[in-house]
Design a protein around this motif. Structure first.
Motif, mmCIF file in Angstrom:
data_model
loop_
_atom_site.group_PDB
_atom_site.id
_atom_site.type_symbol
_atom_site.label_atom_id
_atom_site.label_comp_id
_atom_site.label_asym_id
_atom_site.label_seq_id
_atom_site.Cartn_x
_atom_site.Cartn_y
_atom_site.Cartn_z
ATOM 1 N N LYS A 58 0.916 -1.259 -0.029
ATOM 2 C CA LYS A 58 -0.075 -0.044 -0.003
ATOM 3 C C LYS A 58 0.800 1.142 0.105
ATOM 4 N N ARG A 59 1.992 1.347 0.781
ATOM 5 C CA ARG A 59 2.721 2.433 1.045
ATOM 6 C C ARG A 59 3.510 2.665 -0.416
ATOM 7 N N LEU A 60 4.085 1.696 -0.947
ATOM 8 C CA LEU A 60 4.643 1.658 -2.201
ATOM 9 C C LEU A 60 4.034 2.309 -3.257
ATOM 10 N N ILE A 61 2.588 1.738 -3.398
ATOM 11 C CA ILE A 61 1.984 2.196 -4.657
ATOM 12 C C ILE A 61 1.490 3.662 -4.328
ATOM 13 N N TRP A 62 0.897 4.007 -3.056
ATOM 14 C CA TRP A 62 0.561 5.321 -2.660
ATOM 15 C C TRP A 62 1.607 6.282 -3.122
ATOM 16 N N HIS A 63 2.875 5.954 -2.683
ATOM 17 C CA HIS A 63 3.892 7.106 -3.049
ATOM 18 C C HIS A 63 4.700 6.886 -4.429
ATOM 19 N N HIS A 64 4.287 5.776 -5.000
ATOM 20 C CA HIS A 64 5.234 5.569 -6.226
ATOM 21 C C HIS A 64 5.491 6.646 -7.170
ATOM 22 N N MET A 65 4.717 7.722 -7.143
ATOM 23 C CA MET A 65 5.260 8.791 -8.218
ATOM 24 C C MET A 65 5.886 9.741 -7.477
ATOM 25 N N ARG A 66 6.231 9.679 -6.271
ATOM 26 C CA ARG A 66 6.881 10.772 -5.533
ATOM 27 C C ARG A 66 8.600 10.874 -5.942
ATOM 28 N N PRO A 67 9.198 9.666 -6.140
ATOM 29 C CA PRO A 67 10.321 9.723 -6.729
ATOM 30 C C PRO A 67 10.450 10.456 -7.989
ATOM 31 N N GLY A 68 9.556 10.430 -8.800
ATOM 32 C CA GLY A 68 9.658 11.315 -10.086
ATOM 33 C C GLY A 68 9.282 12.893 -9.886
ATOM 34 N N ASN A 69 8.645 13.004 -8.803
ATOM 35 C CA ASN A 69 8.290 14.471 -8.381
ATOM 36 C C ASN A 69 9.610 15.082 -7.780
ATOM 37 N N LEU A 70 10.504 14.026 -6.977
ATOM 38 C CA LEU A 70 11.789 14.417 -6.265
ATOM 39 C C LEU A 70 12.686 14.855 -7.813
ATOM 40 N N ALA A 71 12.761 13.792 -8.708
ATOM 41 C CA ALA A 71 13.668 13.940 -9.666
ATOM 42 C C ALA A 71 13.488 15.141 -10.462
ATOM 43 N N SER A 72 12.225 15.641 -10.777
ATOM 44 C CA SER A 72 11.674 16.845 -11.656
ATOM 45 C C SER A 72 12.303 17.913 -11.189
ATOM 46 N N GLY A 73 12.777 18.047 -9.970
ATOM 47 C CA GLY A 73 13.498 19.360 -9.622
ATOM 48 C C GLY A 73 14.729 19.506 -9.655
ATOM 49 N N GLY A 74 15.620 18.159 -10.023
ATOM 50 C CA GLY A 74 16.945 17.931 -10.463
ATOM 51 C C GLY A 74 17.719 17.738 -9.059
ATOM 52 N N HIS A 75 17.623 18.498 -8.172
ATOM 53 C CA HIS A 75 18.443 18.303 -6.751
ATOM 54 C C HIS A 75 17.781 18.551 -5.537
ATOM 55 N N PRO A 76 16.867 17.324 -5.255
ATOM 56 C CA PRO A 76 16.025 17.470 -3.942
ATOM 57 C C PRO A 76 16.461 18.207 -2.847
ATOM 58 N N SER A 77 15.747 18.824 -2.144
ATOM 59 C CA SER A 77 16.024 19.814 -0.956
ATOM 60 C C SER A 77 16.098 18.719 0.318
ATOM 61 N N ARG A 78 16.818 19.111 1.420
ATOM 62 C CA ARG A 78 16.940 18.398 2.487
ATOM 63 C C ARG A 78 15.476 18.013 3.172
ATOM 64 N N LYS A 79 14.476 19.073 3.065
ATOM 65 C CA LYS A 79 13.236 18.911 3.704
ATOM 66 C C LYS A 79 12.582 17.836 2.962
ATOM 67 N N ALA A 80 12.712 17.922 1.412
ATOM 68 C CA ALA A 80 11.898 17.094 0.554
ATOM 69 C C ALA A 80 12.312 15.658 0.758
ATOM 70 N N LEU A 81 13.556 15.509 1.174
ATOM 71 C CA LEU A 81 14.389 14.036 1.123
ATOM 72 C C LEU A 81 13.978 13.543 2.661
ATOM 73 N N PHE A 82 13.630 14.365 3.476
ATOM 74 C CA PHE A 82 13.179 13.668 4.783
ATOM 75 C C PHE A 82 11.955 13.414 4.846
ATOM 76 N N ARG A 83 11.026 14.520 4.367
ATOM 77 C CA ARG A 83 9.523 14.060 4.054
ATOM 78 C C ARG A 83 9.297 12.537 3.324
ATOM 79 N N PHE A 84 10.067 12.534 2.213
ATOM 80 C CA PHE A 84 9.932 11.465 1.446
ATOM 81 C C PHE A 84 10.358 10.100 2.203
ATOM 82 N N PHE A 85 11.123 10.146 2.832
ATOM 83 C CA PHE A 85 11.621 8.847 3.633
ATOM 84 C C PHE A 85 10.852 8.747 5.025
ATOM 85 N N ARG A 86 10.376 9.669 5.681
ATOM 86 C CA ARG A 86 9.567 9.523 6.544
ATOM 87 C C ARG A 86 8.243 8.871 6.268
ATOM 88 N N ASP A 87 7.573 9.566 5.094
ATOM 89 C CA ASP A 87 6.439 9.109 4.714
ATOM 90 C C ASP A 87 6.348 7.642 4.269
#
Length: 480
Positions: free
Chosen positions: A337-366
């Motif tokens: 469930k967790r993988l499918i619900w969030h499977h688009m988020r790595p693409g969102n991280l990649a779209s910015g080119g260089h993910p911020s610390r906050k974005a990475l923290f929230r990604f791995f937290r969620d």
């Protein structure tokens, strides 16, 4: 060690005047020179009594596997599975078995070493010939009517042994696939997970569905064939799903090339047990196969574009239902469930080119421990389009960011997944607060500030939380 096993069984058989036979998968694996810990023993006589006696003989643990069919396990360094002879002779017993490669036997008192097996083999259905030709063939046309699960077992054996299912057996499976709906879900689940656990499962999963097996138990899969023009992959949604699974398996095979520094750590994550028959890699494959299952029910087509708003959430709900029906564990369901619900988020991280610390923290937290899995799924998802788009440059960019994120995950643990500098009790004592949701919000905000480097000491933490509390609860909503 097997010579000792043969000697013990032979002595036990002769001392007690009992006819015992080695049979089934044990013989098959011995003849294929495969290592095995499970030894199938057929008993002509009172099976429970014989198995109990043998347990005392070798000081093993006696376990009843199936009282009705008289199947008992003696557990130790090897597992001895004792079963009752079905019929008046061993030949009659073998005629009731599933496949010819499992329908061979040898008298236990005729075996001292491996080489004795071929010399004394009882092989009425030409199993040795099928072993040589790497074929899976039913003993009789009634095999699947007697136990429909054998249709899945044929594919599992094909996948694990790299054998081909004979044409006649394949036609029989296609004709009788509907019988599978009468099989207990736990048995279907176990066979499916064992297929997914093989290195090239995508090939076999595609074949199982092509022959009509999978959607008998998972009718939701039919959604993935509809309206291929709505999807970007040339083979439609089902083609994309199979290609994603294939790409994931390719990633597993090339971890050293893709992530040379972190190969062992990623392998450690993938090999963690999720159940008796599944490692994390197996459940990640399951999630990858069904990651876009929510798209058919969320598709919106305009003149210019096709959208699938909310397909991640919808897909996670559909797949949860499938997994519950298959009696999969709560741990496995939560992971998928967790993988499918969030499977688009790595693409969102990649779209910015260089993910911020906050974005990475929230990604791995969620993702709650499944961040690496989500990144690998996303990479496989993108690799499935190598021959159909998007532009190869976009795929390379996506891969580059995924590598960056994995590097930062392992290189900067205090930033990506920091340890709380304060605990809930300290916060409650300092600010005279009661236990409740507010404490969770404060802890989450504090961890995020640690990840960003804004908080380094306990006093930094207290000052930050004091400011949040002074501003009121709304400030926490915007920061969590």
């Amino acid at each position: 060690m097997l010579s000792k096993v043969f000697r013990e069984i032979k002595q036990f058989s002769r001392r007690n005047g009992i006819s015992l036979f080695f049979a089934g998968g044990f013989l098959r694996d011995i003849l294929l020179d495969r290592s095995t810990q499970d030894i199938d023993v057929v008993v002509s006589g009172e099976t429970r009594k014989v198995a109990w006696k043998f347990a005392r003989h070798i000081k093993g643990s006696f376990v009843c596997l199936d009282e009705e069919n008289e199947i008992y396990r003696i557990a130790g360094k090897y597992n001895f599975d004792f079963s009752r002879l079905k019929g008046k002779s061993i030949e009659e017993d073998l005629s009731k078995r599933d496949f010819t490669i499992n329908a061979m036997a040898v008298r236990a008192d005729q075996v001292r070493r491996r080489t004795d097996i071929r010399e004394n083999i009882i092989d009425p259905h030409k199993g040795l010939k099928d072993l040589k030709n790497r074929k899976i063939r039913t003993v009789a046309d009634s095999a699947f009517r007697n136990d429909p699960l054998r249709m899945l077992r044929a594919w599992r054996l094909s996948a694990t042994l790299n054998f081909q299912i004979s044409r006649g057996t394949a036609l029989l499976i296609r004709k009788q696939a509907g019988l599978l709906k009468h099989v207990a879900p736990e048995r279907v689940r176990d066979e499916l997970l064992m297929v997914l656990g093989t290195v090239n499962s995508s090939f076999y999963i595609a074949g199982m569905e092509r022959i009509g097996l999978l959607h008998t138990w998972i009718p939701e899969m039919k959604l993935m064939y509809a309206c291929p023009e709505n999807y970007f992959h040339k083979d439609g949604l089902w083609g994309h799903s199979i290609q994603s699974l294939s790409a994931l398996e390719d990633i597993f095979k090339h971890l050293e090339n893709l992530f040379p520094r972190w190969k062992r750590k990623i392998e450690g994550y993938l090999s963690e047990s999720m159940g008796p028959l599944s490692e994390r890699s197996t459940i990640l494959k399951f999630a990858t196969l069904f990651h876009d299952l929510g798209k058919p029910s969320t598709v919106v087509r305009t003149k210019e574009e096709v959208h699938f708003f909310g397909h991640e959430k919808r897909g996670s709900e559909i797949v949860k239902g499938i997994m519950q029906r298959l009696r999969m564990s709560n741990q496995e369901i939560a992971m998928v469930k967790r993988l499918i619900w969030h499977h688009m988020r790595p693409g969102n991280l990649a779209s910015g080119g260089h993910p911020s610390r906050k974005a990475l923290f929230r990604f791995f937290r969620d993702l709650e421990g499944e961040g690496i899995g989500a990144l690998l799924l996303s990479l496989a998802d993108r690799h499935s389009y190598r021959n159909v788009g998007p532009h190869p440059k976009e795929i390379r960019t996506h891969e580059k960011v995924i590598k960056q994120v994995i590097n930062r995950y392992y290189q900067e643990p205090s930033r990506v997944r920091p340890r709380p500098i304060l605990n809930g009790h300290q916060i409650m004592d300092r600010f005279r607060l009661s236990s409740g949701p507010l404490i969770g919000k404060l802890l989450s905000s504090l961890l995020e500030a640690q990840a960003e480097g804004k908080v380094k000491t306990e006093e930094d933490g207290y000052r930050l939380l004091e400011g949040y509390l002074a501003e009121g609860i709304d400030s926490l909503r915007t920061n969590s």
